[in-house]
Enzyme design. Structure first.
Site, mmCIF file in Angstrom:
data_model
loop_
_atom_site.group_PDB
_atom_site.id
_atom_site.type_symbol
_atom_site.label_atom_id
_atom_site.label_comp_id
_atom_site.label_asym_id
_atom_site.label_seq_id
_atom_site.Cartn_x
_atom_site.Cartn_y
_atom_site.Cartn_z
ATOM 1 N N ASP A 135 0.859 -1.190 0.000
ATOM 2 C CA ASP A 135 0.000 0.000 0.000
ATOM 3 C C ASP A 135 0.895 1.240 0.000
ATOM 4 O OD1 ASP A 135 -3.023 0.812 0.595
ATOM 5 O OD2 ASP A 135 -1.692 2.188 1.698
ATOM 6 N N LEU A 136 0.599 2.213 -0.886
ATOM 7 C CA LEU A 136 1.406 3.440 -0.997
ATOM 8 C C LEU A 136 1.132 4.352 0.189
ATOM 9 C CD1 LEU A 136 0.964 4.198 -4.807
ATOM 10 C CD2 LEU A 136 3.026 3.341 -3.666
ATOM 11 N N ASP A 169 -4.722 2.244 -4.234
ATOM 12 C CA ASP A 169 -3.267 2.209 -4.228
ATOM 13 C C ASP A 169 -2.765 0.925 -3.578
ATOM 14 O OD1 ASP A 169 -4.268 2.873 -1.737
ATOM 15 O OD2 ASP A 169 -2.500 4.063 -1.180
#
Length: 460
Positions: free
Chosen positions: A339-340, A382
């Site tokens: 996950d960004l 994301d």
């Protein structure tokens, strides 16, 4: 074209060719059966006709016996006075028109002839002294009955004829002595029925051979021009002096409609086969197009439009397959959830195009940082899912660190500004007997722990 469709089209072509051959063969068999049936009918008709011809020939030859017997009766009635021979002969010949000539041969020497014209050479002919004619005369003399000879060539004109001879004996002063012969000469031309000419006019071939006991060669009494014996009906005609051979020939039966039937069959079977083949080719092409579109749609349904990697659906399918593989082969499997960090802030500050650039860049970096056997999927926003087949949690941690290091070295450039990218990563290793939902739940919890622990963190 797919291999399956090629095989199908080849099979269709073979089937069409076989159908053509079977259809043509079937029609040819029908034509042959019809021709054989017509030939059987024709042969039966010719056999019946030949039997009638034989009966007519036998009847006309039997007229020779009647003529010789009649001449004998007249001689006996006139005490063997031949002065009125011309009158008797004229009446007898007119009554029995199958006869050409009647004769008397006193002491075996021809003494009277009717009609005389054209037969003068026969006068004075000694039947008992002629080496070529004596056998038949002697046989008649010894038997005391009417005897037939021939057909043979007459010495007076060379024409073929059957000769009936009856020996005549006269009793004088109680002594029986040989008086001579009563003779009827039956011309072969007059013996042959008119029916033979009519058959010849109908296109049949006729041949008639005699039987001359005085000769080894069978005389040909009648033969059509171009006579063919290959397709013919043969039969015997019993005559008093032997057996004549009658042959009725015919051309091979070829109905004028047979050729048209063959042409129609070939054209019809070709058109039908071509139609079936073309239709099958079109169906195959359509099926191939449909298969191609289905495959394309399937790929599209499993691909993320933005990053060009597998989407959530593809990720779930791949995870289920690898779990089954790990169960079956007792292999390791690790799952990574990526996950960004601060992705929402990037969208808010720079806009969604900048966020899209970061997502595409991240997908590229994830694929570049892992092995070819590892799989990367974008499962939403994301968030990315990564599968490490045959890898335990330690190997997955090493892979996760490579991903983070790759992202640190490869910042995103957007609108002339570098945007740094970091990530939170959760890792879980598959446990024996565990379901996909349980595994996803564990890795999701590790991701949550990583995000709660701060940026650029890995939890396992």
């Amino acid at each position: 074209m797919q291999e399956g469709n090629k095989i199908k089209i080849i099979c269709t072509a073979v089937l069409c060719i076989a159908m053509n051959l079977l259809t043509i063969g079937f029609v040819e068999a029908l034509i042959r059966w019809d021709a054989e049936h017509e030939e059987r009918l024709l042969r039966d008709t010719l056999l019946n006709t030949g039997s009638i011809i034989g009966q007519e020939i036998q009847r006309k030859i039997s007229d020779g016996r009647v003529l010789t017997e009649s001449l004998h009766a007249l001689l006996k009635a006139t005490d063997y006075n031949t002065a009125d021979f011309q009158e008797w002969a004229e009446l007898l010949v007119q009554e029995k028109n199958g006869s050409s000539v009647v004769q008397l041969a006193k002491k075996g020497i021809v003494s009277n002839i009717y009609p005389l014209s054209g037969h003068e050479k026969a006068l004075g002919h000694n039947l008992l002294a002629d080496a070529q004619r004596s056998a038949g005369a002697v046989r008649a003399l010894r038997s005391g009955k009417v005897t037939f000879v021939g057909p043979l060539k007459l010495i007076q004109n060379g024409a073929y004829a059957v000769i009936a001879r009856k020996p005549v004996f006269r009793v004088a002063n109680g002594i029986k002595e040989f008086w001579g012969f009563t003779i009827a000469i039956l011309s072969v031309d007059q013996i042959l029925p008119e029916r033979i000419r009519r058959l010849e006019e109908q296109g049949l071939y006729i041949a008639l051979e005699g039987d001359n006991p005085d000769s080894k060669n069978r005389p040909v009494l009648f033969a059509s021009k171009g006579h063919k014996s290959a397709t013919a009906v043969d039969m015997d005609i019993q005559v008093p002096n032997g057996v004549w051979k009658l042959q009725l020939g015919y051309d091979p039966i070829e109905n004028k409609y047979y050729g048209l039937a063959r042409i129609f069959t070939i054209l019809f079977s070709f058109i039908i086969s071509a139609f079936i083949f073309i239709q099958q080719c079109m169906v195959s092409v359509k099926q191939e197009q449909i298969t191609f579109l289905n495959e394309r749609l399937t790929k599209l349904s499993l691909k993320d439009d933005l990053t060009d990697i597998g989407n959530r659906r593809a990720g779930m399918q791949a995870l289920e397959e690898h779990i089954q593989h790990a169960k079956m082969h007792n292999e390791k499997l690790s799952v990574l959830m990526f996950d960004l960090d601060l992705f929402k802030q990037v969208n808010d500050q720079y806009g969604h195009p900048a966020g899209d650039s970061i997502l595409k860049h991240s997908a590229f970096c994830l694929n570049a940082a892992v092995r070819q056997t590892d799989l990367v999927f974008r499962i939403g926003g994301d968030e990315f899912l990564m599968l490490f087949p045959g890898t335990d949690v330690a190997g997955a941690i090493s892979g996760a660190r490579k991903v983070q290091a790759f992202l640190d070295k490869m910042p995103v450039t957007y609108d002339g500004e570098e945007l740094s990218v970091s990530s939170s990563i959760g890792i879980a290793e598959y446990r024996e007997g565990e379901t996909m939902e349980s595994l996803l739940n564990r890795v999701d919890m590790k991701l949550y722990e990583a995000k709660e622990s701060g940026r650029n963190t890995i939890c396992f």
